[in-house]
Scaffold this motif. Sequence first.
Motif, PDB file in Angstrom:
ATOM      1  N   ALA A  21     -71.376  28.396-104.355  1.00 40.86           N
ATOM      2  CA  ALA A  21     -70.030  27.977-103.948  1.00 40.86           C
ATOM      3  C   ALA A  21     -69.913  27.941-102.428  1.00 40.86           C
ATOM      4  N   GLY A  22     -70.537  28.899-101.741  1.00 42.39           N
ATOM      5  CA  GLY A  22     -70.505  28.922-100.278  1.00 42.39           C
ATOM      6  C   GLY A  22     -71.175  27.703 -99.674  1.00 42.39           C
ATOM      7  N   LYS A  23     -72.316  27.319-100.225  1.00 44.61           N
ATOM      8  CA  LYS A  23     -73.007  26.127 -99.735  1.00 44.61           C
ATOM      9  C   LYS A  23     -72.168  24.880 -99.972  1.00 44.61           C
ATOM     10  N   ALA A  24     -71.585  24.801-101.162  1.00 51.77           N
ATOM     11  CA  ALA A  24     -70.750  23.641-101.480  1.00 51.77           C
ATOM     12  C   ALA A  24     -69.520  23.596-100.575  1.00 51.77           C
ATOM     13  N   ALA A  25     -68.924  24.756-100.316  1.00 50.34           N
ATOM     14  CA  ALA A  25     -67.747  24.807 -99.433  1.00 50.34           C
ATOM     15  C   ALA A  25     -68.113  24.371 -98.020  1.00 50.34           C
ATOM     16  N   GLY A  26     -69.290  24.755 -97.547  1.00 54.33           N
ATOM     17  CA  GLY A  26     -69.741  24.322 -96.226  1.00 54.33           C
ATOM     18  C   GLY A  26     -69.891  22.815 -96.147  1.00 54.33           C
ATOM     19  N   MET A  27     -70.445  22.229 -97.199  1.00 53.73           N
ATOM     20  CA  MET A  27     -70.594  20.773 -97.212  1.00 53.73           C
ATOM     21  C   MET A  27     -69.222  20.089 -97.282  1.00 53.73           C
ATOM     22  N   LEU A  28     -68.322  20.637 -98.082  1.00 53.65           N
ATOM     23  CA  LEU A  28     -66.976  20.062 -98.147  1.00 53.65           C
ATOM     24  C   LEU A  28     -66.250  20.208 -96.819  1.00 53.65           C
ATOM     25  N   GLY A  29     -66.472  21.318 -96.136  1.00 52.83           N
ATOM     26  CA  GLY A  29     -65.882  21.502 -94.817  1.00 52.83           C
ATOM     27  C   GLY A  29     -66.395  20.462 -93.829  1.00 52.83           C
ATOM     28  N   GLY A  30     -67.697  20.209 -93.875  1.00 54.63           N
ATOM     29  CA  GLY A  30     -68.279  19.176 -93.015  1.00 54.63           C
ATOM     30  C   GLY A  30     -67.729  17.796 -93.342  1.00 54.63           C
ATOM     31  N   ALA A  31     -67.560  17.519 -94.629  1.00 53.03           N
ATOM     32  CA  ALA A  31     -66.994  16.231 -95.033  1.00 53.03           C
ATOM     33  C   ALA A  31     -65.542  16.116 -94.568  1.00 53.03           C
ATOM     34  N   GLY A  32     -64.803  17.215 -94.646  1.00 49.00           N
ATOM     35  CA  GLY A  32     -63.419  17.208 -94.187  1.00 49.00           C
ATOM     36  C   GLY A  32     -63.322  16.952 -92.692  1.00 49.00           C
ATOM     37  N   PHE A  33     -64.225  17.575 -91.930  1.00 53.37           N
ATOM     38  CA  PHE A  33     -64.232  17.363 -90.486  1.00 53.37           C
ATOM     39  C   PHE A  33     -64.565  15.916 -90.156  1.00 53.37           C
ATOM     40  N   ALA A  34     -65.548  15.347 -90.866  1.00 57.56           N
ATOM     41  CA  ALA A  34     -65.914  13.943 -90.634  1.00 57.56           C
ATOM     42  C   ALA A  34     -64.740  13.021 -90.974  1.00 57.56           C
ATOM     43  N   ALA A  35     -64.034  13.327 -92.052  1.00 56.93           N
ATOM     44  CA  ALA A  35     -62.869  12.514 -92.425  1.00 56.93           C
ATOM     45  C   ALA A  35     -61.773  12.643 -91.375  1.00 56.93           C
ATOM     46  N   TYR A  36     -61.584  13.849 -90.850  1.00 54.08           N
ATOM     47  CA  TYR A  36     -60.591  14.060 -89.789  1.00 54.08           C
ATOM     48  C   TYR A  36     -60.913  13.200 -88.565  1.00 54.08           C
TER      49      TYR A  36
END
Length: 138
Positions: A51-66
């Motif tokens: 879950a931590g790895k997946a959350a990190g990837m989602l965080g990166g995707a969120g930053f890219a979308a921002y």
Amino acid sequence: MTRPYSDSDRAQAGEMSVGELIGNISDDLSRLFRQEVELAKAEVKQEATKAGKAAGMLGGAGFAAYLAVVLLSFALVFALANVMDAGWAALIVAVIWAVIGAVLYTVGRKQLATVDPMPRRTVDTIKEDAQWLKNPTG
């Protein structure tokens, strides 16, 4: 099929008192419970890592979308600046984002109001178990 106890174990059990048998059962149950807890801990740790790895990837995707939204907003301001004053263009884009933010806030607040932090089914099950332990025959 293998037998869990050998003949010598059975002979020894025949010589044991009821108290010793109950003590052995208690020890076995205690050991089993500890092993189950350790297994649960290992499973939770493994799942938490995933879950931590997946959350990190989602965080990166969120930053890219921002970043994409910010750059697209600037592009819209510059495009509108071709037909009107740049200050008005920036104001229009800001108002659009304010409206989007207000809508998201309203929808999110309504959804948050429906969240129940109490695990009701689990509480009910625990209450049933406690009641059964108090009166196992009825």
